[in-house]
Design a protein around this motif. Structure first.
Motif, PDB file in Angstrom:
ATOM      1  N   LYS A 242       7.358 -14.593  31.971  1.00 48.06           N
ATOM      2  CA  LYS A 242       7.417 -14.039  30.360  1.00 48.06           C
ATOM      3  C   LYS A 242       7.944 -14.973  29.647  1.00 48.06           C
ATOM      4  O   LYS A 242       8.780 -15.827  29.838  1.00 48.06           O
ATOM      5  CB  LYS A 242       8.435 -13.080  30.372  1.00 48.06           C
ATOM      6  CG  LYS A 242       7.926 -11.763  31.277  1.00 48.06           C
ATOM      7  CD  LYS A 242       8.911 -10.675  31.262  1.00 48.06           C
ATOM      8  CE  LYS A 242       8.488  -9.369  32.221  1.00 48.06           C
ATOM      9  NZ  LYS A 242       9.494  -8.501  32.341  1.00 48.06           N
ATOM     10  N   ALA A 243       7.405 -14.997  28.303  1.00 50.44           N
ATOM     11  CA  ALA A 243       7.939 -15.775  26.999  1.00 50.44           C
ATOM     12  C   ALA A 243       8.100 -15.103  25.796  1.00 50.44           C
ATOM     13  O   ALA A 243       7.584 -14.038  25.550  1.00 50.44           O
ATOM     14  CB  ALA A 243       6.922 -16.892  26.826  1.00 50.44           C
ATOM     15  N   VAL A 244       9.249 -15.439  25.090  1.00 47.31           N
ATOM     16  CA  VAL A 244       9.313 -14.675  24.076  1.00 47.31           C
ATOM     17  C   VAL A 244       8.796 -15.315  22.849  1.00 47.31           C
ATOM     18  O   VAL A 244       8.619 -16.563  22.824  1.00 47.31           O
ATOM     19  CB  VAL A 244      11.284 -14.836  23.603  1.00 47.31           C
ATOM     20  CG1 VAL A 244      11.440 -14.159  22.379  1.00 47.31           C
ATOM     21  CG2 VAL A 244      12.003 -14.094  24.733  1.00 47.31           C
ATOM     22  N   LYS A 245       7.927 -14.486  22.037  1.00 48.17           N
ATOM     23  CA  LYS A 245       7.132 -14.986  20.984  1.00 48.17           C
ATOM     24  C   LYS A 245       7.714 -14.382  19.309  1.00 48.17           C
ATOM     25  O   LYS A 245       8.373 -13.304  19.590  1.00 48.17           O
ATOM     26  CB  LYS A 245       5.935 -14.675  20.847  1.00 48.17           C
ATOM     27  CG  LYS A 245       4.966 -15.250  22.473  1.00 48.17           C
ATOM     28  CD  LYS A 245       5.094 -16.695  22.194  1.00 48.17           C
ATOM     29  CE  LYS A 245       4.234 -17.376  23.420  1.00 48.17           C
ATOM     30  NZ  LYS A 245       4.028 -18.502  23.039  1.00 48.17           N
ATOM     31  N   VAL A 246       7.461 -15.272  18.622  1.00 44.01           N
ATOM     32  CA  VAL A 246       7.849 -14.833  17.188  1.00 44.01           C
ATOM     33  C   VAL A 246       6.375 -14.871  16.459  1.00 44.01           C
ATOM     34  O   VAL A 246       5.987 -15.771  16.214  1.00 44.01           O
ATOM     35  CB  VAL A 246       8.903 -15.481  16.573  1.00 44.01           C
ATOM     36  CG1 VAL A 246       9.295 -14.944  15.100  1.00 44.01           C
ATOM     37  CG2 VAL A 246      10.118 -15.536  17.459  1.00 44.01           C
ATOM     38  N   THR A 247       6.223 -13.789  15.651  1.00 41.40           N
ATOM     39  CA  THR A 247       5.084 -13.806  14.762  1.00 41.40           C
ATOM     40  C   THR A 247       5.684 -13.764  13.390  1.00 41.40           C
ATOM     41  O   THR A 247       6.449 -12.870  13.017  1.00 41.40           O
ATOM     42  CB  THR A 247       4.069 -12.695  14.753  1.00 41.40           C
ATOM     43  OG1 THR A 247       3.532 -12.684  16.237  1.00 41.40           O
ATOM     44  CG2 THR A 247       3.141 -12.607  14.124  1.00 41.40           C
ATOM     45  N   ILE A 248       5.616 -14.772  12.710  1.00 39.32           N
ATOM     46  CA  ILE A 248       6.052 -14.918  10.951  1.00 39.32           C
ATOM     47  C   ILE A 248       5.477 -14.029  10.223  1.00 39.32           C
ATOM     48  O   ILE A 248       4.138 -13.856  10.088  1.00 39.32           O
ATOM     49  CB  ILE A 248       6.098 -16.487  10.649  1.00 39.32           C
ATOM     50  CG1 ILE A 248       6.992 -17.317  11.790  1.00 39.32           C
ATOM     51  CG2 ILE A 248       6.794 -16.580   9.374  1.00 39.32           C
ATOM     52  CD1 ILE A 248       8.132 -16.932  12.051  1.00 39.32           C
ATOM     53  N   ALA A 249       6.099 -13.129   9.360  1.00 35.89           N
ATOM     54  CA  ALA A 249       5.549 -12.431   8.454  1.00 35.89           C
ATOM     55  C   ALA A 249       4.691 -13.161   7.362  1.00 35.89           C
ATOM     56  O   ALA A 249       5.184 -14.527   6.982  1.00 35.89           O
ATOM     57  CB  ALA A 249       6.731 -11.747   7.765  1.00 35.89           C
ATOM     58  N   LYS A 250       3.677 -12.344   6.698  1.00 34.70           N
ATOM     59  CA  LYS A 250       2.891 -13.164   5.986  1.00 34.70           C
ATOM     60  C   LYS A 250       3.786 -13.482   4.530  1.00 34.70           C
ATOM     61  O   LYS A 250       3.633 -14.525   3.912  1.00 34.70           O
ATOM     62  CB  LYS A 250       2.032 -12.280   5.365  1.00 34.70           C
ATOM     63  CG  LYS A 250       0.738 -13.027   4.335  1.00 34.70           C
ATOM     64  CD  LYS A 250      -0.308 -12.213   4.371  1.00 34.70           C
ATOM     65  CE  LYS A 250      -1.423 -12.423   3.406  1.00 34.70           C
ATOM     66  NZ  LYS A 250      -1.187 -13.504   2.244  1.00 34.70           N
ATOM     67  N   ALA A 251       4.783 -12.508   4.240  1.00 33.20           N
ATOM     68  CA  ALA A 251       5.456 -12.922   3.081  1.00 33.20           C
ATOM     69  C   ALA A 251       6.115 -14.275   3.177  1.00 33.20           C
ATOM     70  O   ALA A 251       6.287 -14.989   2.310  1.00 33.20           O
ATOM     71  CB  ALA A 251       6.642 -11.970   2.675  1.00 33.20           C
ATOM     72  N   LEU A 252       6.963 -14.446   4.526  1.00 32.85           N
ATOM     73  CA  LEU A 252       7.667 -15.789   4.547  1.00 32.85           C
ATOM     74  C   LEU A 252       6.657 -16.739   4.596  1.00 32.85           C
ATOM     75  O   LEU A 252       6.960 -17.950   4.070  1.00 32.85           O
ATOM     76  CB  LEU A 252       8.438 -15.757   5.932  1.00 32.85           C
ATOM     77  CG  LEU A 252       9.244 -16.552   6.355  1.00 32.85           C
ATOM     78  CD1 LEU A 252      10.115 -17.052   5.327  1.00 32.85           C
ATOM     79  CD2 LEU A 252       9.932 -16.582   7.676  1.00 32.85           C
ATOM     80  N   LYS A 253       5.595 -16.648   5.220  1.00 33.13           N
ATOM     81  CA  LYS A 253       4.492 -17.892   5.334  1.00 33.13           C
ATOM     82  C   LYS A 253       4.246 -18.411   3.747  1.00 33.13           C
ATOM     83  O   LYS A 253       4.056 -19.487   3.351  1.00 33.13           O
ATOM     84  CB  LYS A 253       3.207 -17.557   6.045  1.00 33.13           C
ATOM     85  CG  LYS A 253       3.601 -17.577   7.483  1.00 33.13           C
ATOM     86  CD  LYS A 253       2.176 -17.209   8.234  1.00 33.13           C
ATOM     87  CE  LYS A 253       2.278 -16.719   9.661  1.00 33.13           C
ATOM     88  NZ  LYS A 253       0.642 -16.313   9.898  1.00 33.13           N
ATOM     89  N   ASP A 254       3.717 -17.185   3.002  1.00 31.07           N
ATOM     90  CA  ASP A 254       3.507 -17.534   1.711  1.00 31.07           C
ATOM     91  C   ASP A 254       4.488 -18.187   0.769  1.00 31.07           C
ATOM     92  O   ASP A 254       4.064 -19.097  -0.123  1.00 31.07           O
ATOM     93  CB  ASP A 254       2.853 -16.046   1.001  1.00 31.07           C
ATOM     94  CG  ASP A 254       1.711 -15.571   1.672  1.00 31.07           C
ATOM     95  OD1 ASP A 254       0.965 -16.532   2.152  1.00 31.07           O
ATOM     96  OD2 ASP A 254       1.268 -14.523   1.330  1.00 31.07           O
ATOM     97  N   SER A 255       5.754 -17.812   0.959  1.00 32.53           N
ATOM     98  CA  SER A 255       6.783 -18.362   0.159  1.00 32.53           C
ATOM     99  C   SER A 255       7.085 -19.633   0.590  1.00 32.53           C
ATOM    100  O   SER A 255       7.412 -20.729  -0.223  1.00 32.53           O
ATOM    101  CB  SER A 255       8.140 -17.525   0.544  1.00 32.53           C
ATOM    102  OG  SER A 255       8.813 -17.668   1.584  1.00 32.53           O
ATOM    103  N   VAL A 256       6.732 -20.227   1.917  1.00 29.25           N
ATOM    104  CA  VAL A 256       7.058 -21.612   2.200  1.00 29.25           C
ATOM    105  C   VAL A 256       5.699 -22.289   1.877  1.00 29.25           C
ATOM    106  O   VAL A 256       6.102 -23.544   1.427  1.00 29.25           O
ATOM    107  CB  VAL A 256       7.081 -21.664   3.915  1.00 29.25           C
ATOM    108  CG1 VAL A 256       6.814 -22.973   4.390  1.00 29.25           C
ATOM    109  CG2 VAL A 256       8.031 -20.982   4.362  1.00 29.25           C
ATOM    110  N   ASN A 257       4.518 -21.708   1.772  1.00 28.95           N
ATOM    111  CA  ASN A 257       3.470 -22.722   1.118  1.00 28.95           C
ATOM    112  C   ASN A 257       3.175 -22.514  -0.008  1.00 28.95           C
ATOM    113  O   ASN A 257       2.302 -23.160  -0.638  1.00 28.95           O
ATOM    114  CB  ASN A 257       2.180 -22.198   1.840  1.00 28.95           C
ATOM    115  CG  ASN A 257       2.383 -22.571   3.401  1.00 28.95           C
ATOM    116  OD1 ASN A 257       2.774 -23.499   3.913  1.00 28.95           O
ATOM    117  ND2 ASN A 257       1.847 -21.589   4.444  1.00 28.95           N
ATOM    118  N   ALA A 258       3.937 -21.804  -0.898  1.00 31.96           N
ATOM    119  CA  ALA A 258       3.846 -21.728  -2.514  1.00 31.96           C
ATOM    120  C   ALA A 258       4.423 -22.853  -3.337  1.00 31.96           C
ATOM    121  O   ALA A 258       5.148 -23.923  -2.878  1.00 31.96           O
ATOM    122  CB  ALA A 258       4.573 -20.497  -2.992  1.00 31.96           C
TER     123      ALA A 258
END
Length: 96
Positions: A80-96
């Motif tokens: 088993k592996a722990v995964k994290v899916t990043i929220a779109k709002a966080l992605k957008d704030s980083v790429n803005a």
């Protein structure tokens, strides 16, 4: 070069300042959050933190892997592996 990651002490200080509480209760809140997430994900559930992302456990099937030092093929058991899916709002704030 990337900046150093925020330490737990720095995170607790920032959390205490943002919520206008003392560091002791902010630290207890952070520890409780970590424990809740750990218990939920280890039991097979998932946790969504609004604005941050979703933390969940994914099962990986048995597969063949290669030892990079020797080139030997070997079978790796299912795990088993722990995964994290990043929220779109966080992605957008980083790429803005």
């Amino acid at each position: 070069m990337a900046a150093k990651p925020m330490t737990k002490a720095q995170l607790v200080s920032a959390l205490a300042e943002a919520t206008e509480t003392d560091k002791k209760s902010a630290g207890a809140t952070l520890d409780a959050l970590a424990e809740i997430i750990t218990n939920e994900v280890s039991s097979g559930g998932a946790v969504t933190i609004p604005g941050i992302g979703k933390i969940y456990c994914r099962e990986r099937p048995e597969r063949m892997v290669r030892n990079p030092a020797t080139g030997e093929q070997m079978k790796k058991e299912a795990d088993k592996a722990v995964k994290v899916t990043i929220a779109k709002a966080l992605k957008d704030s980083v790429n803005a």
